[in-house]
Design a protein around this motif. Structure first.
Motif, PDB file in Angstrom:
ATOM      1  N   ALA A 150       0.554   1.127   7.200  1.00 52.70           N
ATOM      2  CA  ALA A 150      -0.873   0.845   7.422  1.00 52.70           C
ATOM      3  C   ALA A 150      -1.669   1.005   6.131  1.00 52.70           C
ATOM      4  O   ALA A 150      -2.593   0.231   5.851  1.00 52.70           O
ATOM      5  CB  ALA A 150      -1.427   1.769   8.515  1.00 52.70           C
ATOM      6  N   ARG A 182      -1.126  -2.021   3.978  1.00 43.60           N
ATOM      7  CA  ARG A 182      -1.848  -3.162   4.548  1.00 43.60           C
ATOM      8  C   ARG A 182      -3.336  -3.078   4.194  1.00 43.60           C
ATOM      9  O   ARG A 182      -3.944  -4.080   3.777  1.00 43.60           O
ATOM     10  CB  ARG A 182      -1.637  -3.147   6.065  1.00 43.60           C
ATOM     11  N   SER A 183      -3.924  -1.883   4.320  1.00 43.11           N
ATOM     12  CA  SER A 183      -5.332  -1.718   3.942  1.00 43.11           C
ATOM     13  C   SER A 183      -5.521  -1.965   2.447  1.00 43.11           C
ATOM     14  O   SER A 183      -6.519  -2.572   2.031  1.00 43.11           O
ATOM     15  CB  SER A 183      -5.812  -0.295   4.267  1.00 43.11           C
ATOM     16  N   ALA A 191      -3.746  -3.872   0.427  1.00 44.16           N
ATOM     17  CA  ALA A 191      -3.663  -5.305   0.129  1.00 44.16           C
ATOM     18  C   ALA A 191      -4.944  -6.011   0.558  1.00 44.16           C
ATOM     19  O   ALA A 191      -5.450  -6.897  -0.141  1.00 44.16           O
ATOM     20  CB  ALA A 191      -2.450  -5.925   0.821  1.00 44.16           C
ATOM     21  N   ALA A 192      -5.491  -5.628   1.696  1.00 43.39           N
ATOM     22  CA  ALA A 192      -6.719  -6.261   2.193  1.00 43.39           C
ATOM     23  C   ALA A 192      -7.914  -5.941   1.302  1.00 43.39           C
ATOM     24  O   ALA A 192      -8.806  -6.770   1.100  1.00 43.39           O
ATOM     25  CB  ALA A 192      -6.993  -5.822   3.627  1.00 43.39           C
ATOM     26  N   ALA A 193      -7.937  -4.726   0.757  1.00 44.97           N
ATOM     27  CA  ALA A 193      -9.073  -4.299  -0.066  1.00 44.97           C
ATOM     28  C   ALA A 193      -8.984  -4.811  -1.498  1.00 44.97           C
ATOM     29  O   ALA A 193      -9.946  -4.701  -2.258  1.00 44.97           O
ATOM     30  CB  ALA A 193      -9.159  -2.768  -0.068  1.00 44.97           C
ATOM     31  N   GLY A 194      -7.824  -5.351  -1.866  1.00 46.24           N
ATOM     32  CA  GLY A 194      -7.676  -5.864  -3.226  1.00 46.24           C
ATOM     33  C   GLY A 194      -7.245  -4.822  -4.246  1.00 46.24           C
ATOM     34  O   GLY A 194      -7.495  -4.979  -5.448  1.00 46.24           O
ATOM     35  N   GLY A 228       3.400  -2.829   7.145  1.00 48.63           N
ATOM     36  CA  GLY A 228       2.699  -3.483   6.031  1.00 48.63           C
ATOM     37  C   GLY A 228       2.321  -4.922   6.312  1.00 48.63           C
ATOM     38  O   GLY A 228       1.403  -5.463   5.685  1.00 48.63           O
ATOM     39  N   ALA A 277       2.038  -6.888   3.237  1.00 45.84           N
ATOM     40  CA  ALA A 277       1.344  -6.270   2.092  1.00 45.84           C
ATOM     41  C   ALA A 277       2.294  -6.027   0.925  1.00 45.84           C
ATOM     42  O   ALA A 277       1.907  -6.123  -0.245  1.00 45.84           O
ATOM     43  CB  ALA A 277       0.702  -4.946   2.521  1.00 45.84           C
ATOM     44  N   ALA A 325      -4.089   7.521   6.891  1.00 45.89           N
ATOM     45  CA  ALA A 325      -4.286   6.075   6.752  1.00 45.89           C
ATOM     46  C   ALA A 325      -5.732   5.689   7.066  1.00 45.89           C
ATOM     47  O   ALA A 325      -6.299   4.785   6.437  1.00 45.89           O
ATOM     48  CB  ALA A 325      -3.323   5.319   7.673  1.00 45.89           C
ATOM     49  N   ALA A 349      -8.356   4.002   4.399  1.00 42.92           N
ATOM     50  CA  ALA A 349      -9.053   2.745   4.707  1.00 42.92           C
ATOM     51  C   ALA A 349     -10.557   2.898   4.471  1.00 42.92           C
ATOM     52  O   ALA A 349     -11.205   2.023   3.878  1.00 42.92           O
ATOM     53  CB  ALA A 349      -8.774   2.328   6.153  1.00 42.92           C
ATOM     54  N   PHE A 380     -12.463   0.734   1.531  1.00 39.14           N
ATOM     55  CA  PHE A 380     -13.448  -0.263   1.950  1.00 39.14           C
ATOM     56  C   PHE A 380     -14.878   0.147   1.602  1.00 39.14           C
ATOM     57  O   PHE A 380     -15.764  -0.716   1.558  1.00 39.14           O
ATOM     58  CB  PHE A 380     -13.258  -0.651   3.421  1.00 39.14           C
TER      59      PHE A 380
END
Lengths: 256, 256
Positions: B127, B130-131, B133-136, B158, B161, B240, B244, B248
């Motif tokens: 997790a 994954r966060s 990768a989403a946040a850059g 992931g 990710a 996690a 996140a 974010f």
């Protein structure tokens, strides 16, 4: 102090049912709390366990402290092999409590609510409850197809959140969303950016199943579609991570 | 197309080692990708699997689509019983890929880094990636005592990710934190409120073990102590979830 040495003992069998069967937990209105931390959290909220269950000769310092802090509670001692059947984790903690399922009253008009639809991973569900308790959510509603919120794994993930949050299981989420006195937010890839919304007003967040997301029926009950801006190239977040981000964006706005 | 029907087959034995042993994955520089979604994500980033492994007669529509999209890749067919030994999940997906472990180059001067110390729950680690990768996030460093990042559970968590993030395993986190060209943030109960910090500058976040938190040695490498304001009465968040929220908050500030 009582001792059980046989797995055929009726009391032991009943405890084992509580570990394994959501239905037994419901019918007896009892849960098993695994480890000193969960038991201490239960007691801190005014709960009094029915029974403390101890692994003979495998009682940690924390567990001994919990025993000493609750001298009036009956004790049951088990050999480590039997204890392990009630505490199915890699490293048993050496202490369990049998306790009445806590039922905090759900407020008639919650202002910060969480509606969980079919969250199936116990780790996710526990983490979501922990985030909700930390963010000050005042009502959590769970659909019938959520993982059982009183299972050992969800309790462990919640780290005591279960004793702070009003929880309503087998809830009719559509009816609750429709009746909610405030905005009802659903995450959706095409929603408004989370950070552009005013979350200081009464807000209910809808969270969907890990794989399938929200059902169309529940999505239709949302008054606001919200998306979490993601600069990276991955398409979605873990359900517990997305929930934490949304809940704490409200915390941030409230703190201003 | 090749068929194996015996678990004594040397190729099958080698695949099973890859599932079970982090060391075998390291030595062969290979991983197993379970399910069409992960395989598609690997291929979308330019990866070409060595081999697609199919459960005879149990191939889902998604799996068939993945097979059709990769006609040049060799196929190995297994009876469902053997396949299940390579795909230890409740509902096997019917397709696996054997693939070279991706190694994205870690930037010399990352501006948004994540340093993970002894994250041991595979679900949490997945997790978190994954966060990230989403946040850059542009670099993730893992201590030697983290769960193996290439295990089936972490890959599943992931959700792809792993193929977007530069990952460095068995990293010397203290040395990296000290060398980082920007602020190094550690969550701590007595830190400054997250929302009061300027996160738009180059930032590295330190994340500690689920139970023990950050080691004193790594905590000492932080330049900023940060706390997530929690209006509720619970003492901490899931690792996690906390990660996140921090990542974010930087995304939110960057978007302003």
């Amino acid at each position: 102090m009582k001792q059980i040495t046989s797995r055929d003992n009726p009391q032991f069998k009943q405890l084992k049912k509580l570990v394994e069967q959501p239905r037994a937990r419901r019918e007896q209105d009892r849960i098993l709390l695994d480890g000193a931390h969960l038991i201490d959290a239960y007691v801190a909220e005014g709960g009094v366990p029915d029974l403390l269950i101890v692994a003979d000769g495998a009682c940690s310092e924390d567990a001994q402290h919990t025993l000493n802090a609750n001298p009036a509670v009956e004790q049951l001692h088990l050999p480590p092999g039997l204890f392990a059947e009630l505490s199915p984790v890699a490293t048993p903690t050496g202490i369990l409590a049998l306790a009445v399922t806590p039922r905090l009253p759900v407020p008639a008009e919650p202002v910060f609510a969480l509606l969980l639809e079919d969250i199936q991973d116990p780790g996710n569900l526990g983490a979501i409850l922990r985030s909700a308790a930390a963010a000050g959510v005042d009502a959590v509603y769970l659909s019938a197809a959520c993982a059982d919120v009183w299972s050992a794994k969800v309790l462990r993930g919640g780290q005591g959140a279960h004793f702070l949050l009003p929880l309503l299981e087998r809830a009719d989420l559509c009816a609750l969303a429709t009746a909610f006195n405030g905005q009802v937010l659903a995450t959706s890839p095409h929603g408004a950016a989370l950070y552009t919304l005013d979350l200081r007003q009464p807000s209910a967040f809808l969270v969907g199943n890990e794989g399938k997301g929200l059902s169309p029926a529940l999505m239709a009950c949302a008054s606001v579609k919200v998306s979490i801006p993601m600069p990276g190239r991955i398409e979605s977040l873990n359900a517990a991570a997305a929930t934490a981000i949304c809940l704490f964006e409200r915390v941030r706005q409230q703190a201003r």
